[in-house]
Design an enzyme around this catalytic site. Sequence first.
Site, PDB file in Angstrom:
ATOM      1  N   LEU A  24       0.715  -1.232   0.172  1.00 27.24           N
ATOM      2  CA  LEU A  24       0.155   0.101  -0.036  1.00 27.24           C
ATOM      3  C   LEU A  24       0.798   1.056  -0.080  1.00 27.24           C
ATOM      4  O   LEU A  24       2.113   1.194   0.518  1.00 27.24           O
ATOM      5  CB  LEU A  24      -0.875   0.163   1.243  1.00 27.24           C
ATOM      6  CG  LEU A  24      -2.027  -1.182   1.091  1.00 27.24           C
ATOM      7  CD1 LEU A  24      -2.750  -1.232   2.485  1.00 27.24           C
ATOM      8  CD2 LEU A  24      -2.753  -1.471   0.207  1.00 27.24           C
ATOM      9  N   HIS A  28      -3.484   4.411  -2.217  1.00 26.58           N
ATOM     10  CA  HIS A  28      -4.349   3.340  -1.573  1.00 26.58           C
ATOM     11  C   HIS A  28      -5.089   4.191  -0.400  1.00 26.58           C
ATOM     12  O   HIS A  28      -6.152   3.900  -0.006  1.00 26.58           O
ATOM     13  CB  HIS A  28      -3.623   2.114  -1.165  1.00 26.58           C
ATOM     14  CG  HIS A  28      -3.214   1.321  -2.243  1.00 26.58           C
ATOM     15  ND1 HIS A  28      -1.851   1.127  -2.266  1.00 26.58           N
ATOM     16  CD2 HIS A  28      -3.653   0.598  -3.416  1.00 26.58           C
ATOM     17  CE1 HIS A  28      -1.522   0.446  -3.380  1.00 26.58           C
ATOM     18  NE2 HIS A  28      -2.817   0.033  -4.022  1.00 26.58           N
ATOM     19  N   GLN A  55      -5.057 -12.206 -13.351  1.00 25.32           N
ATOM     20  CA  GLN A  55      -4.870 -10.887 -14.191  1.00 25.32           C
ATOM     21  C   GLN A  55      -3.496 -10.501 -14.611  1.00 25.32           C
ATOM     22  O   GLN A  55      -3.185  -9.724 -15.341  1.00 25.32           O
ATOM     23  CB  GLN A  55      -5.309  -9.775 -13.439  1.00 25.32           C
ATOM     24  CG  GLN A  55      -4.746  -9.609 -12.123  1.00 25.32           C
ATOM     25  CD  GLN A  55      -5.421  -8.347 -11.237  1.00 25.32           C
ATOM     26  OE1 GLN A  55      -6.393  -8.469 -10.501  1.00 25.32           O
ATOM     27  NE2 GLN A  55      -4.733  -7.104 -11.232  1.00 25.32           N
ATOM     28  N   ASP A 148      -6.071   3.776 -12.741  1.00 23.93           N
ATOM     29  CA  ASP A 148      -6.459   2.373 -13.786  1.00 23.93           C
ATOM     30  C   ASP A 148      -7.876   2.601 -14.188  1.00 23.93           C
ATOM     31  O   ASP A 148      -8.864   2.171 -13.909  1.00 23.93           O
ATOM     32  CB  ASP A 148      -6.551   1.290 -12.763  1.00 23.93           C
ATOM     33  CG  ASP A 148      -5.126   0.758 -12.351  1.00 23.93           C
ATOM     34  OD1 ASP A 148      -4.242   0.513 -13.144  1.00 23.93           O
ATOM     35  OD2 ASP A 148      -5.052   0.882 -10.970  1.00 23.93           O
ATOM     36  N   SER A 183       2.125   4.161  -7.535  1.00 22.61           N
ATOM     37  CA  SER A 183       1.856   2.664  -8.099  1.00 22.61           C
ATOM     38  C   SER A 183       2.868   1.670  -7.173  1.00 22.61           C
ATOM     39  O   SER A 183       4.125   2.239  -6.977  1.00 22.61           O
ATOM     40  CB  SER A 183       2.177   2.284  -9.595  1.00 22.61           C
ATOM     41  OG  SER A 183       2.382   1.145  -9.952  1.00 22.61           O
ATOM     42  N   SER A 184       2.510   0.446  -6.812  1.00 23.57           N
ATOM     43  CA  SER A 184       3.321  -0.131  -6.107  1.00 23.57           C
ATOM     44  C   SER A 184       4.393  -0.511  -7.155  1.00 23.57           C
ATOM     45  O   SER A 184       5.478  -0.975  -6.649  1.00 23.57           O
ATOM     46  CB  SER A 184       2.421  -1.650  -5.764  1.00 23.57           C
ATOM     47  OG  SER A 184       1.143  -1.254  -5.154  1.00 23.57           O
ATOM     48  N   ARG A 185       4.097  -0.801  -8.219  1.00 28.10           N
ATOM     49  CA  ARG A 185       5.347  -0.938  -9.339  1.00 28.10           C
ATOM     50  C   ARG A 185       6.422  -0.069  -9.289  1.00 28.10           C
ATOM     51  O   ARG A 185       7.534  -0.279  -9.974  1.00 28.10           O
ATOM     52  CB  ARG A 185       4.678  -1.322 -10.793  1.00 28.10           C
ATOM     53  CG  ARG A 185       3.807  -2.589 -10.761  1.00 28.10           C
ATOM     54  CD  ARG A 185       3.533  -3.039 -12.132  1.00 28.10           C
ATOM     55  NE  ARG A 185       3.010  -4.225 -12.434  1.00 28.10           N
ATOM     56  CZ  ARG A 185       1.591  -4.610 -12.340  1.00 28.10           C
ATOM     57  NH1 ARG A 185       0.939  -3.600 -12.254  1.00 28.10           N
ATOM     58  NH2 ARG A 185       1.462  -6.047 -12.412  1.00 28.10           N
TER      59      ARG A 185
HETATM   60  O1  PAF Z   1      -6.211  -2.232  -9.156  1.00 24.76           O
HETATM   61  C1  PAF Z   1      -5.732  -3.489  -8.439  1.00 24.76           C
HETATM   62  O2  PAF Z   1      -5.013  -3.318  -7.610  1.00 24.76           O
HETATM   63  C2  PAF Z   1      -6.495  -4.848  -8.760  1.00 24.76           C
HETATM   64  O3  PAF Z   1      -6.433  -4.745 -10.407  1.00 24.76           O
HETATM   65  C3  PAF Z   1      -7.759  -5.224  -8.283  1.00 24.76           C
HETATM   66  C4  PAF Z   1      -8.873  -4.096  -8.664  1.00 24.76           C
HETATM   67  C5  PAF Z   1      -7.510  -5.218  -6.655  1.00 24.76           C
HETATM   68  C6  PAF Z   1      -8.119  -6.499  -8.844  1.00 24.76           C
HETATM   69  O4  PAF Z   1      -7.134  -7.555  -8.358  1.00 24.76           O
END
Ligand code: PAF
Length: 277
Positions: A24, A28, A55, A148, A183-185
């Site tokens: 987080l 977030h 995903q 997103d 972003s976590s990335r």
């Molecule tokens: O945005 C994200 O972190 C993910 O795509 C989600 C919505 C938690 C689904 O895994």
Amino acid sequence: MQRRARAWRGENLRVAFVPTMGYLHAGHLSLVRRARQRAGAAGRVVVSIYVNPTQFGPNEDLSRYPRDFARDSRLCRAAGVDVLFAPADGEMYPAGEAGPYSTYVVEETLSRGMEGSSRPTHFRGVTTVVAKLFNLVLPDVAVFGAKDFQQASVIRKMVRDLNFPVRVEVAPTHREADGLAMSSRNKYLTPEQRAQAVVLSQAWRRAREIVAQGAVPVPVLQAELADFIAARPGARLDYIEIFDPETLAPLAQAAPGARLALAVFFGKTRLIDNETI
Ligand code: PAF
């Protein structure tokens, strides 16, 4: 989780939900604050942490996706989260007596372009896991981040098409001081890549300046921005799209009010951003 959510419903408590993949950051936490506003002081805020394997594509970063449950847990506690729901893979995608997990939710229009063409199985995984999480958490409201943007549009469409009794809210992108979307990335970036990553937000700001002078054909704007990004050593453009924010349909002319989304690689790290231009 579902048993508890049903009990809350029985007590008429509002439930606001923030689905995440953990690690987080301040972005977030801004979603959590929004969730608390929506739940009210007496309501319940649920955060889920689940790095959803369905995903991620086969060559993506599932195994190295950053994780720090102890820290996330502390942050959630400090932010007043009522329940941190962190299911295991075997609980989300169990192999049962009838064989392996085999049911998926697919949105067939908004999920096709942009992230959907670069990551063909991505949205099937997102809609499936979000549908499952909605059925487990039974929220009144779910809060997603605008970083997103396409994901939020796809989820809204899924909610409408499948009649989920959930209101989807989209909160603005949280940015670092230089404009990089949180972003976590971002954790994957080397210091040099981190310095160059500011080019994503510079690109949409540049697009804003250009269209403020008058509408431009989209291919002209795309070419100009591609050159702008290519001038950064180490940045490799994946896509830049200019589209209608409601339908996500690509536009022929870029004008104020259109939405721009882009994805750029820095080494193996792929970052995305989007804004209204
Ligand atoms: O945005 C994200 O972190 C993910 O795509 C989600 C919505 C938690 C689904 O895994």
